[in-house]
Design a protein around this motif. Structure first.
Motif, PDB file in Angstrom:
ATOM      1  N   ARG A   1       0.816  -1.219   0.000  1.00 26.52           N
ATOM      2  CA  ARG A   1       0.000   0.000   0.000  1.00 26.52           C
ATOM      3  C   ARG A   1       0.850   1.270   0.000  1.00 26.52           C
ATOM      4  NH1 ARG A   1      -1.378   4.108  -0.387  1.00 26.52           N
ATOM      5  NH2 ARG A   1      -3.217   5.253   0.369  1.00 26.52           N
ATOM      6  N   THR A   2       1.984   1.258   0.673  1.00 25.25           N
ATOM      7  CA  THR A   2       2.737   2.503   0.855  1.00 25.25           C
ATOM      8  C   THR A   2       3.997   2.602   0.004  1.00 25.25           C
ATOM      9  OG1 THR A   2       4.042   1.578   2.691  1.00 25.25           O
ATOM     10  CG2 THR A   2       1.949   2.645   3.243  1.00 25.25           C
ATOM     11  N   GLY A   3       4.431   1.485  -0.608  1.00 29.07           N
ATOM     12  CA  GLY A   3       5.734   1.466  -1.257  1.00 29.07           C
ATOM     13  C   GLY A   3       5.757   1.821  -2.727  1.00 29.07           C
TER      14      GLY A   3
ATOM     15  N   TYR B   1       2.998   4.080 -10.524  1.00 31.34           N
ATOM     16  CA  TYR B   1       2.806   5.232  -9.644  1.00 31.34           C
ATOM     17  C   TYR B   1       3.815   5.204  -8.497  1.00 31.34           C
ATOM     18  CZ  TYR B   1      -1.810   5.318 -11.898  1.00 31.34           C
ATOM     19  OH  TYR B   1      -2.840   5.346 -12.815  1.00 31.34           O
ATOM     20  N   PRO B   2       4.731   6.186  -8.440  1.00 31.15           N
ATOM     21  CA  PRO B   2       5.577   6.314  -7.246  1.00 31.15           C
ATOM     22  C   PRO B   2       4.701   6.537  -6.012  1.00 31.15           C
ATOM     23  CG  PRO B   2       6.402   7.687  -9.037  1.00 31.15           C
ATOM     24  CD  PRO B   2       5.057   7.182  -9.469  1.00 31.15           C
TER      25      PRO B   2
ATOM     26  N   LEU C   1       0.953   8.131  -5.951  1.00 30.43           N
ATOM     27  CA  LEU C   1      -0.165   7.241  -5.652  1.00 30.43           C
ATOM     28  C   LEU C   1      -1.025   7.802  -4.522  1.00 30.43           C
ATOM     29  CD1 LEU C   1      -1.540   4.501  -6.175  1.00 30.43           C
ATOM     30  CD2 LEU C   1       0.019   3.502  -4.498  1.00 30.43           C
ATOM     31  N   ASN C   2      -0.392   8.273  -3.470  1.00 30.90           N
ATOM     32  CA  ASN C   2      -1.138   8.834  -2.345  1.00 30.90           C
ATOM     33  C   ASN C   2      -1.918  10.081  -2.752  1.00 30.90           C
ATOM     34  OD1 ASN C   2      -0.310   6.883  -0.486  1.00 30.90           O
ATOM     35  ND2 ASN C   2       1.559   8.005   0.019  1.00 30.90           N
ATOM     36  N   GLU C   3      -1.315  10.902  -3.601  1.00 28.88           N
ATOM     37  CA  GLU C   3      -2.004  12.107  -4.076  1.00 28.88           C
ATOM     38  C   GLU C   3      -3.233  11.748  -4.904  1.00 28.88           C
ATOM     39  OE1 GLU C   3       0.886  14.351  -6.194  1.00 28.88           O
ATOM     40  OE2 GLU C   3       2.051  14.885  -4.401  1.00 28.88           O
ATOM     41  N   LEU C   4      -3.104  10.737  -5.761  1.00 30.07           N
ATOM     42  CA  LEU C   4      -4.242  10.302  -6.579  1.00 30.07           C
ATOM     43  C   LEU C   4      -5.385   9.785  -5.706  1.00 30.07           C
ATOM     44  CD1 LEU C   4      -2.710   8.386  -9.629  1.00 30.07           C
ATOM     45  CD2 LEU C   4      -4.261  10.352  -9.718  1.00 30.07           C
TER      46      LEU C   4
ATOM     47  N   PRO D   1       3.419  -3.928  -7.189  1.00 26.21           N
ATOM     48  CA  PRO D   1       4.125  -3.132  -6.175  1.00 26.21           C
ATOM     49  C   PRO D   1       5.634  -3.222  -6.407  1.00 26.21           C
ATOM     50  CG  PRO D   1       3.477  -5.229  -5.239  1.00 26.21           C
ATOM     51  CD  PRO D   1       2.874  -5.181  -6.621  1.00 26.21           C
ATOM     52  N   VAL D   2       6.352  -2.156  -6.075  1.00 23.04           N
ATOM     53  CA  VAL D   2       7.805  -2.156  -6.302  1.00 23.04           C
ATOM     54  C   VAL D   2       8.586  -2.298  -4.996  1.00 23.04           C
ATOM     55  CG1 VAL D   2       7.652  -0.822  -8.428  1.00 23.04           C
ATOM     56  CG2 VAL D   2       7.901   0.378  -6.241  1.00 23.04           C
ATOM     57  N   PHE D   3       7.899  -2.199  -3.861  1.00 28.74           N
ATOM     58  CA  PHE D   3       8.560  -2.327  -2.561  1.00 28.74           C
ATOM     59  C   PHE D   3       9.780  -1.410  -2.487  1.00 28.74           C
ATOM     60  CE2 PHE D   3       6.517  -6.505  -3.341  1.00 28.74           C
ATOM     61  CZ  PHE D   3       5.592  -6.464  -2.315  1.00 28.74           C
ATOM     62  N   ASN D   4       9.519  -0.133  -2.691  1.00 26.23           N
ATOM     63  CA  ASN D   4      10.559   0.891  -2.650  1.00 26.23           C
ATOM     64  C   ASN D   4      11.432   0.722  -1.406  1.00 26.23           C
ATOM     65  OD1 ASN D   4      11.264   3.779  -1.441  1.00 26.23           O
ATOM     66  ND2 ASN D   4      11.285   3.953  -3.676  1.00 26.23           N
TER      67      ASN D   4
END
Length: 491
Positions: A106-108, A113-114, A118-121, A163-166
């Motif tokens: 959810r957060t990574g 979408y970085p 993603l959070n802004e969208l 997910p990319v798991f930043n």
């Protein structure tokens, strides 16, 4: 005085008398209709039919089992996806892996979408997305306005499959999880739950939980590997309802979830109840004791489930009108909260437990009264009124599971996830109605033997060990006393 005035006076007096009489009658009727005690409350029979799940179920060409319902009442769409996995499958020494993976999903950020974008969208379109892991399932949820369906489904696909798991986000979430672990036993309630799990399932996978060491041992590569083998279509069951066209939505959903030839290993490890000690006493300097009395039960489906559910409702599951609620809380005034629970578990055997908290000085008195109440249900049948009220209470809770089209599809998706019969809810009331007082006495004798209780207690060790009431005392049994920070080290 004029005659007309006299008549007006007489009429006024008569009206006052009639009002007072009516009020008195109403008060008497009202007081007579109010039960003298919560245990005297009667429930009206339920006149309601369980909706079937089959009209909402479909299996797509990609193998995805889907429960779907159109609902035009509001411009909303709601989705819940169940994935067969969970923290029970975390590798040894890497406990916390499933939970950390779902947080990072959810957060990574995703491949499209970085994280910040993603959070802004999501905020811009007032959407809600969530991913979480429990012991026996991973779930994804979404809620959004129907006018933004296409954008929401695009985000959903990215969150689930890309997910990319930043690395930066991974390190941040890892630190947050460790901080939470450091404070998880600040509150006595979660401390009691953790100690109870260690006590009843000693050495089993279900008694393992994340530690600072296990979380530090998790790498980003571990998350990538777990995601790859977990998020495959054959392991998923989808439910969705909202303001959309059913056929168009199914076509769109089929494009999101790729077909897979992978045969998922969806089995969880075998787990047994293995009480380690008669009493596990966790030292914590408190003015109150937090207590669970526990007994082994069974794994569902099981023929005794319905009888045990009703017995539990009568003994302690029914709140204030239950025997324990009435005796320990209302009559004796020894606690603000006491309840019992016959766990309903489909993955491994559950337990029956009684939980309460009370002042240290009244601990042994409360336990002695509890044992008395348990002795009563194993020595004599419950009353017919108690049984009928319990049946009415349990069947009366069914409609709340089917209040909306979304409730219907998500409930049946959850039902299939745990491999229950498709007609489970249809026959639920019928099976409850067949249970007799003799059945309750039989299961009480079989499962609720007071001598077999284990005791898990969080509180002041010195204050609790000194007490004795009606022959009950912790000092008379095998007691394992540990400091609160040693819970995680137990097997």
């Amino acid at each position: 005085m004029k005659l007309s005035h006299f008549f007006h006076l007489i009429i006024s007096v008569l009206m006052c008398i009639s009002i007072v009489t009516a009020q008195s009658t109403n008060k008497q009727a009202s007081s007579s209709s109010i039960p003298a005690h919560p245990s005297k409350i009667k429930f009206q029979p339920l006149d309601w039919t369980v909706p079937l799940g089959s009209p909402y179920r479909t299996e797509l060409k990609n193998g995805l089992i889907t429960y779907i319902a159109e609902d035009q009442t509001l411009p909303l769409v709601k989705i819940v996806l169940y994935i067969r996995s969970g923290s029970l499958l975390d590798p040894a020494s890497k406990e916390g892996l499933a939970s950390l993976m779902t947080k990072l999903m959810r957060t990574g950020g995703t491949s499209k979408y970085p994280a910040d974008t993603l959070n802004e969208l999501i905020d811009q379109y007032a959407m809600q997305f969530g991913i979480s892991a429990t012991e026996t399932q991973i779930s994804f949820s979404a809620s959004f306005l129907s006018e933004y369906t296409e954008k929401a489904l695009d985000i959903m696909e990215q969150l689930i499959f890309h997910p990319v798991f930043n690395l930066k986000e991974f390190e941040k979430e890892q630190k947050i999880m460790i901080q939470n672990i450091q404070h998880r036993f600040d509150d006595p309630a979660p401390t009691l739950r953790a100690a109870y799990q260690k006590q009843l399932y000693a050495g089993e996978v279900s008694s393992r939980f994340a530690t600072e060491a296990s979380v530090k041992n998790i790498s980003r590569e571990d998350l990538v590997g777990l995601h790859k083998k977990t998020f495959v279509t054959p392991k998923m069951i989808l439910s969705l309802a909202g303001n959309f066209n059913r056929d168009s939505m199914l076509t769109r959903i089929e494009k999101i979830f790729p077909p897979s030839t992978q045969v998922p290993n969806d089995s969880f490890p075998q787990i047994a109840i293995k009480p380690k000690f008669k009493c596990l006493l966790v030292q914590k300097p408190l003015s109150q004791a937090y207590v669970r009395l526990g007994l082994p039960l069974f794994k569902r489906p099981h023929p005794d489930y319905y009888s045990m559910s009703l017995l539990n409702e009568i003994l302690g599951g029914g709140g204030f009108i239950s025997r324990l609620g009435a005796k320990i809380r209302s009559d004796a005034g020894l606690t603000y909260s006491i309840y019992s629970n016959a766990e309903s578990n489909y993955i491994y055997p559950g337990t029956f437990y009684i939980e309460f908290f009370t002042k240290n000085a009244s601990f042994s008195q409360a336990v002695a009264l509890i044992i008395e109440e348990v002795q009563k249900v194993i020595s004599e049948e419950v009353t017919e009124l108690e049984l009928e009220n319990a049946k009415a209470s349990l069947t009366g809770s069914l409609p709340s599971m089917f209040r909306s089209p979304f409730d219907i599809v998500s409930t049946y998706a959850w039902n299939e996830y745990y491999k229950r019969d498709p007609d489970h809810f249809k026959v639920y009331e019928e099976k409850l109605r067949k249970v007799t007082r003799e059945d309750l006495l039989r299961v009480a004798k079989q499962y609720l033997t007071p001598d077999n209780f284990t005791y898990t207690v969080v509180g002041d060790t010195d204050a609790l060990l000194k007490q004795e009431t009606n022959g009950f005392s912790l000092s008379k049994m095998e007691v394992k006393t540990i400091p609160v920070d040693s819970i995680a080290a137990l097997p």
